[in-house]
Design a protein around this motif. Structure first.
Motif, PDB file in Angstrom:
ATOM      1  N   LYS A   1      44.213 -62.973 -21.359  1.00  0.00           N
ATOM      2  CA  LYS A   1      44.154 -61.825 -22.521  1.00  0.00           C
ATOM      3  C   LYS A   1      43.712 -60.657 -22.632  1.00  0.00           C
ATOM      4  N   PRO A   2      43.509 -60.557 -23.543  1.00  0.00           N
ATOM      5  CA  PRO A   2      43.243 -58.683 -23.160  1.00  0.00           C
ATOM      6  C   PRO A   2      41.740 -58.415 -22.245  1.00  0.00           C
ATOM      7  N   HIS A   3      42.056 -57.057 -21.822  1.00  0.00           N
ATOM      8  CA  HIS A   3      41.503 -56.782 -20.517  1.00  0.00           C
ATOM      9  C   HIS A   3      39.784 -56.146 -20.657  1.00  0.00           C
ATOM     10  N   CYS A   4      39.930 -56.289 -22.330  1.00  0.00           N
ATOM     11  CA  CYS A   4      37.748 -55.799 -22.936  1.00  0.00           C
ATOM     12  C   CYS A   4      37.622 -57.526 -23.520  1.00  0.00           C
ATOM     13  N   VAL A   5      38.277 -58.582 -23.998  1.00  0.00           N
ATOM     14  CA  VAL A   5      37.721 -59.739 -24.248  1.00  0.00           C
ATOM     15  C   VAL A   5      37.362 -60.236 -22.649  1.00  0.00           C
ATOM     16  N   VAL A   6      38.243 -60.750 -21.438  1.00  0.00           N
ATOM     17  CA  VAL A   6      38.033 -61.225 -20.428  1.00  0.00           C
ATOM     18  C   VAL A   6      36.322 -60.549 -19.544  1.00  0.00           C
ATOM     19  N   ASP A   7      36.322 -58.713 -19.952  1.00  0.00           N
ATOM     20  CA  ASP A   7      34.740 -58.134 -19.128  1.00  0.00           C
ATOM     21  C   ASP A   7      34.076 -58.834 -20.580  1.00  0.00           C
ATOM     22  N   TYR A   8      34.053 -59.051 -22.052  1.00  0.00           N
ATOM     23  CA  TYR A   8      33.470 -59.683 -23.076  1.00  0.00           C
ATOM     24  C   TYR A   8      32.744 -60.426 -22.423  1.00  0.00           C
ATOM     25  N   LYS A   9      33.227 -61.572 -22.174  1.00  0.00           N
ATOM     26  CA  LYS A   9      32.858 -62.710 -21.329  1.00  0.00           C
ATOM     27  C   LYS A   9      31.836 -62.961 -20.455  1.00  0.00           C
ATOM     28  N   LYS A  10      32.404 -62.276 -19.499  1.00  0.00           N
ATOM     29  CA  LYS A  10      31.777 -61.827 -18.471  1.00  0.00           C
ATOM     30  C   LYS A  10      30.426 -61.417 -17.904  1.00  0.00           C
ATOM     31  N   TYR A  11      30.075 -59.613 -19.203  1.00  0.00           N
ATOM     32  CA  TYR A  11      29.475 -59.479 -18.609  1.00  0.00           C
ATOM     33  C   TYR A  11      28.201 -59.743 -20.329  1.00  0.00           C
ATOM     34  N   MET A  12      28.641 -59.959 -21.343  1.00  0.00           N
ATOM     35  CA  MET A  12      28.240 -60.335 -22.719  1.00  0.00           C
ATOM     36  C   MET A  12      27.168 -61.662 -22.138  1.00  0.00           C
ATOM     37  N   GLY A  13      26.490 -62.071 -21.669  1.00  0.00           N
ATOM     38  CA  GLY A  13      25.377 -63.591 -20.906  1.00  0.00           C
ATOM     39  C   GLY A  13      24.519 -62.982 -20.542  1.00  0.00           C
ATOM     40  N   GLY A  14      24.036 -61.448 -20.290  1.00  0.00           N
ATOM     41  CA  GLY A  14      23.022 -60.948 -19.699  1.00  0.00           C
ATOM     42  C   GLY A  14      21.952 -62.058 -20.238  1.00  0.00           C
ATOM     43  N   VAL A  15      21.866 -61.974 -21.754  1.00  0.00           N
ATOM     44  CA  VAL A  15      20.368 -62.131 -22.116  1.00  0.00           C
ATOM     45  C   VAL A  15      20.341 -63.767 -22.236  1.00  0.00           C
ATOM     46  N   ASP A  16      21.737 -64.267 -22.375  1.00  0.00           N
ATOM     47  CA  ASP A  16      21.690 -65.856 -22.646  1.00  0.00           C
ATOM     48  C   ASP A  16      21.450 -66.560 -20.752  1.00  0.00           C
ATOM     49  N   THR A  17      21.427 -65.969 -19.936  1.00  0.00           N
ATOM     50  CA  THR A  17      20.696 -66.400 -18.985  1.00  0.00           C
ATOM     51  C   THR A  17      19.868 -66.398 -18.272  1.00  0.00           C
ATOM     52  N   GLY A  18      19.138 -65.524 -18.298  1.00  0.00           N
ATOM     53  CA  GLY A  18      17.671 -65.319 -18.360  1.00  0.00           C
ATOM     54  C   GLY A  18      16.556 -66.752 -19.370  1.00  0.00           C
ATOM     55  N   ASP A  19      17.477 -66.685 -20.437  1.00  0.00           N
ATOM     56  CA  ASP A  19      17.147 -67.347 -21.130  1.00  0.00           C
ATOM     57  C   ASP A  19      17.103 -68.641 -21.083  1.00  0.00           C
ATOM     58  N   SER A  20      17.930 -69.400 -20.637  1.00  0.00           N
ATOM     59  CA  SER A  20      18.253 -70.180 -20.197  1.00  0.00           C
ATOM     60  C   SER A  20      17.452 -70.669 -18.693  1.00  0.00           C
ATOM     61  N   ILE A  21      17.100 -69.935 -18.384  1.00  0.00           N
ATOM     62  CA  ILE A  21      16.323 -70.246 -17.269  1.00  0.00           C
ATOM     63  C   ILE A  21      15.260 -70.176 -17.330  1.00  0.00           C
ATOM     64  N   MET A  22      14.271 -69.260 -18.228  1.00  0.00           N
ATOM     65  CA  MET A  22      12.887 -69.767 -18.818  1.00  0.00           C
ATOM     66  C   MET A  22      12.862 -70.342 -19.420  1.00  0.00           C
ATOM     67  N   HIS A  23      13.977 -71.063 -20.107  1.00  0.00           N
ATOM     68  CA  HIS A  23      13.827 -72.406 -20.930  1.00  0.00           C
ATOM     69  C   HIS A  23      13.149 -73.576 -19.926  1.00  0.00           C
ATOM     70  N   HIS A  24      13.375 -74.179 -18.665  1.00  0.00           N
ATOM     71  CA  HIS A  24      13.691 -75.271 -18.034  1.00  0.00           C
ATOM     72  C   HIS A  24      11.619 -75.009 -17.960  1.00  0.00           C
ATOM     73  N   TYR A  25      11.222 -73.730 -17.427  1.00  0.00           N
ATOM     74  CA  TYR A  25       9.946 -74.087 -16.874  1.00  0.00           C
ATOM     75  C   TYR A  25       8.724 -73.159 -18.213  1.00  0.00           C
ATOM     76  N   PRO A  26       8.622 -73.565 -19.135  1.00  0.00           N
ATOM     77  CA  PRO A  26       8.025 -72.238 -20.209  1.00  0.00           C
ATOM     78  C   PRO A  26       6.076 -72.438 -20.131  1.00  0.00           C
ATOM     79  N   ALA A  27       5.766 -71.458 -19.791  1.00  0.00           N
ATOM     80  CA  ALA A  27       4.796 -71.061 -19.916  1.00  0.00           C
ATOM     81  C   ALA A  27       3.346 -71.763 -21.612  1.00  0.00           C
ATOM     82  N   PHE A  28       4.419 -71.400 -22.531  1.00  0.00           N
ATOM     83  CA  PHE A  28       4.277 -72.104 -23.753  1.00  0.00           C
ATOM     84  C   PHE A  28       3.001 -72.841 -23.578  1.00  0.00           C
ATOM     85  N   ARG A  29       1.543 -72.554 -24.635  1.00  0.00           N
ATOM     86  CA  ARG A  29       0.663 -72.965 -24.164  1.00  0.00           C
ATOM     87  C   ARG A  29       0.262 -73.828 -25.824  1.00  0.00           C
TER      88      ARG A  29
END
Length: 341
Positions: A218-246
């Motif tokens: 695949k194009p180089h830009c597509v490979v890097d996009y799939k590799k580095y675009m998930g920064g926000v989703d990575t943090g959201d998936s970690i916070m989803h398991h043990y939320p502090a919501f009340r």
């Protein structure tokens, strides 16, 4: 702290003394302080990403959003700038309504606001099509910032000769003023990328076709996009398991507890980077709670004088069950657990 005491504090929790506070004024003092600390304690690596996140909220609120693609769907939308590798939240912006004044696209304003203090430092920024436009790419190039992301066909400044459909094994490329527009067909979907720093050509993705066994490229830009675009989703998936919501009827309290989850995430990332170890979110929070209890515990004498004079501050680490005792008459009675009472 007793449960009733905690509920009383939660009931009276507020962050401003203004009786006529509107929108984010009800929580701005705390949020600005936390974001300031986020930015002061860590310098992101070269790859960063901007994306939207959603704090669940179904109550009545003038700027709450409905996003079908999210798990909660209804909530308060927050734009985050994160480190792509670790998921560290470096800066964020709470959405409070659409800007009606004429000017650039709202997505461009969000990126410029979040990236203001990282300009002229040669970062590689990854965005999705909501934020990307040729005008934003030119602006970032002037600020010595590279950009990579998907883009919509109808954005102002896009090539007019762009085909309506792409063929398999065929890549279409346009270049103007240091900006490259690459279009190709990924399985059954057309993908258009706008990039300013990737080289042309195909690179292997690490996967092979089932029939021939050849490397999938695949194009180089597509490979890097799939590799580095998930920064926000990575943090959201970690916070989803043990939320502090009340549970609360005040939206700014829900937002405050959501930011506490962000504090916990960033603290865990900084701790692991400093110590050079890997620690799960659950283990980090458990250790943090135990240390807080040991530091701020209150020693209270018990009603019954036993070998244990004071309550164990680490009572949360184990599971305790009251035992059934039989008295002289053969009657069973349930005794109170000394550790949990």
């Amino acid at each position: 702290m007793l449960r009733n005491r905690f509920l009383e504090i939660l009931k009276c929790l507020h962050f401003t003394s203004k009786p006529d506070a509107k929108k984010l004024e009800k929580a701005n003092l705390v949020l600005e302080k936390l974001i300031k600390n986020f930015r002061a304690l860590y310098i992101p690596e070269r790859e960063i990403s901007v994306n939207e996140s959603l704090f669940p909220w179904k109550g009545r609120l003038g700027f709450h959003q409905y996003i079908p693609s999210k798990r909660s769907r209804y909530g308060i939308k927050i734009y985050k700038l994160c480190d792509s590798n670790s998921g560290y939240i470096w800066n964020c912006l709470v959405y409070t309504g659409k800007v009606t004044e004429p000017g650039p696209l709202y997505g461009e304003l969000v990126v410029k606001t979040l990236l203001a203090d990282l300009e002229n430092k040669v970062y590689n920024l990854y965005l999705d099509r909501f934020f990307v436009s040729p005008e934003l790419a030119i602006h970032l190039l002037q600020k010595n910032t590279n950009m990579c992301g998907t883009v919509q066909r109808n954005r102002k400044g896009m090539p007019k000769d762009l085909p309506s459909h792409f063929q398999n094994d065929c890549i279409v490329a346009f270049q103007k003023e240091g900006i490259n527009v690459i279009g190709y067909k990924d399985k059954k979907k057309d993908v258009i990328m706008l990039i300013t720093f990737h080289e042309k050509g195909l690179i292997p993705t690490g996967k092979k076709t089932r029939k021939t066994g050849e490397d999938i490229k695949k194009p180089h830009c597509v490979v890097d996009y799939k590799k580095y675009m998930g920064g926000v989703d990575t943090g959201d998936s970690i916070m989803h398991h043990y939320p502090a919501f009340r549970k609360t009827v005040k939206w700014y309290r829900k937002l405050f507890f959501g930011f506490l989850d962000m504090v916990s995430l960033n603290s865990n990332i900084l701790f692991c980077k400093q110590k050079g170890i890997k620690m799960s979110s659950l283990e980090f929070r458990t250790n943090f709670v135990q240390q807080m209890i040991e530091r701020y515990k209150e020693t209270k004498p018990t009603k019954v004088q036993t070998a244990f004079t004071f309550a164990n501050p680490l009572r949360l680490a184990g599971r305790h069950f009251p035992n059934l005792c039989v008295d002289a008459n053969g009657k069973k009675s349930r005794r109170e657990c000394f550790v949990c009472k």
